[in-house]
Every structure is written in structure tokens, then in C-alpha cells.
Design an enzyme around this catalytic site. Structure first.
Site, PDB file in Angstrom:
ATOM      1  N   ASP A 259     -10.920  13.374  21.610  1.00 22.83           N
ATOM      2  CA  ASP A 259     -10.908  14.746  22.119  1.00 22.83           C
ATOM      3  C   ASP A 259     -11.741  14.839  23.388  1.00 22.83           C
ATOM      4  OD1 ASP A 259      -9.448  15.428  19.894  1.00 22.83           O
ATOM      5  OD2 ASP A 259     -11.188  16.123  18.753  1.00 22.83           O
TER       6      ASP A 259
HETATM    7  N1  URA Z   1     -11.411  12.924  15.156  1.00 25.20           N
HETATM    8  C1  URA Z   1     -11.590  14.069  15.861  1.00 25.20           C
HETATM    9  O1  URA Z   1     -11.621  15.160  15.315  1.00 25.20           O
HETATM   10  N2  URA Z   1     -11.710  13.974  17.191  1.00 25.20           N
HETATM   11  C2  URA Z   1     -11.731  12.795  17.860  1.00 25.20           C
HETATM   12  O2  URA Z   1     -11.883  12.784  19.085  1.00 25.20           O
HETATM   13  C3  URA Z   1     -11.550  11.618  17.108  1.00 25.20           C
HETATM   14  C4  URA Z   1     -11.405  11.705  15.753  1.00 25.20           C
END
Ligand code: URA
Length: 232
Positions: free
Chosen positions: A103
């Protein structure tokens, strides 16, 4: 091992016949000696030069980046900065892409490569390669949450693979997951009314993020390190 004419044509963006012509006229050296045969097999250890300039002969490269927050781990950031934008000029080459999504606000171990088969292998849910994260949480976790992670929880329509959840303190925990569905970790905690306030990836397979990499910095992985990513 790659044929010399293919390598020259790929690296210099020449047609195969122009690459052959360059080789046959002595414009290409391997380890300092002119090589005139187009089917010479080059290994990754050979130093190949064309017109006096050393070429990067590695077939594929694997780059570990300490992704900072606010940067997109995709090839197209649609206006936002991407992990590819952070690569120094000397590491840029055709075909690089981030293997797997973090993310925008997630930090830590991002892998960038031009090896599509490798990326597919480690990202496929069937590979079960573990990815390890440290999450900062807005409240403590209890045994019921740990058990739900370990049993393979249901999220919406989906039943997840078993995950490992280890409390590190009142508001921090280590999580190991073996698949990568959208916002997976945040949603797993959200199911239990817990908000992830910060998330960082520390490990892919058995390979840990290099602690010497400052946020935004990156370095090539050795082939031994690439192998460690495949270890469960
Ligand atoms: N899980 C999440 O919620 N975000 C990420 O970036 C990676 C795994």
C-alpha cells in the site's frame, strides 16, 4: 548463458543484423579480447564492451528497496511517485517492475526486478512464500485474534491461508502471511475492530530487509539472496 549477438542487440537496441555486423567488424570485446563469432556464449561473469563501453550483461536484476511511505509500488503511479522513480539512474533498465503490491502508506522491503517468471513464482498464492510484516496497532491483540489468524480466517467470501501473528508489545505485532490479497493485513485486523496505524514489510521468504538501507535507498541482491526469497 546468452548468445553474443542477441545480447548486443538487446542491450544496444540494435536489430540482430546490425549487432552481427558490429561483432564481425571487431566492435565487441569479451574480457578485453575482440570476439568475432556471433554465437559466442556469454556468461554473467563476462565483461562485454561495445565500441569501448562496458555493457550490463546480467540477464535479470533483482533490487531490494526500503520503500518509504507515500510512494506507490506499481509501474504507473498515475501522477504519484513510484518505487521505480526512486531508482538511481545507473540502476534503471528496460522491463523493471515492482514484484508485488505494498500500500502507499506501507514501508519496507519492496522487490523490483525484470524477471517476470521469478515474480510470478514468488507471488503465486500456490507458492506459499511467506511475507513478514510488523504492524503498529491502535489496541492490543488477544488470543482469539491470534487463533483466528492461525486458523485461516474468513474475510468476506474468502477463506485465507493460515497466518502467524506474534505480539511484540501492547501495540505492535509481527505477522507472516502466505498470500497477498488487497489490504490483507489491515483487513484481517479490522475484522477484529483493530486499526493498523503503521505497517512495514521486514522479510520476503527467508530474506530480511537490509537494515543499512535508508528509506528510499536500494541495492542489488546477490543470487544467493534471491534464492533465500524462495525459502519458506
Ligand atoms: N497488507 C496490507 O494491508 N497492506 C500492505 O501493504 C501489505 C499487506
Amino acid at each position: 548463458m546468452q548468445r553474443l549477438d542477441k545480447l548486443i542487440s538487446d542491450k544496444l537496441n540494435l536489430t540482430r543484423s546490425r549487432a552481427k555486423a558490429l561483432i564481425k567488424t571487431g566492435g565487441v570485446t569479451v574480457n578485453g579480447t575482440a570476439v568475432l563469432s556471433c554465437d559466442y556464449k556469454c556468461s554473467d561473469d563476462d565483461t562485454v564492451s561495445a565500441n569501448g563501453k562496458v555493457l550490463d550483461t546480467r540477464q535479470f536484476v533483482y533490487i531490494m528497496m526500503n520503500k518509504p511511505a507515500g510512494v506507490i509500488s506499481a509501474s504507473d503511479g498515475k501522477g504519484d511517485k513510484t518505487v521505480l522513480d526512486l531508482l538511481p539512474d545507473e540502476m534503471r533498465r528496460k522491463g523493471l517492475f515492482p514484484a508485488g503490491r505494498l500500500d502507499k502508506d506501507t514501508t519496507g522491503f519492496a522487490l523490483i526486478t525484470d524477471d517476470g517468471n521469478f515474480a510470478h513464482r514468488i507471488l503465486s498464492p500456490k507458492s506459499h512464500i511467506p511475507k513478514t510484516y510488523i504492524a503498529t496497532l491502535d489496541k492490543p491483540i488477544d488470543d482469539a485474534v491470534i487463533r483466528d489468524f492461525e486458523n485461516g480466517m474468513t474475510l468476506g467470501e474468502e477463506t485465507l491461508l493460515p497466518a502467524r501473528l506474534t505480539p511484540l508489545s501492547d501495540n505492535m505485532a509481527e505477522i507472516e502471511i502466505r498470500q497477498g490479497i488487497y489490504h490483507q493485513i489491515k483487513r484481517m485486523f479490522q475484522k477484529h475492530g483493530i486499526t493498523v496505524t503503521a505497517l512495514t514489510r521486514t522479510k520476503m521468504g527467508a530474506l530480511s530487509l537490509d537494515e543499512n538501507l535508508e528509506p528510499g535507498a536500494c541495492r542489488y541482491l546477490t543470487l544467493a539472496e534471491v534464492d533465500k526469497i524462495c525459502q519458506k
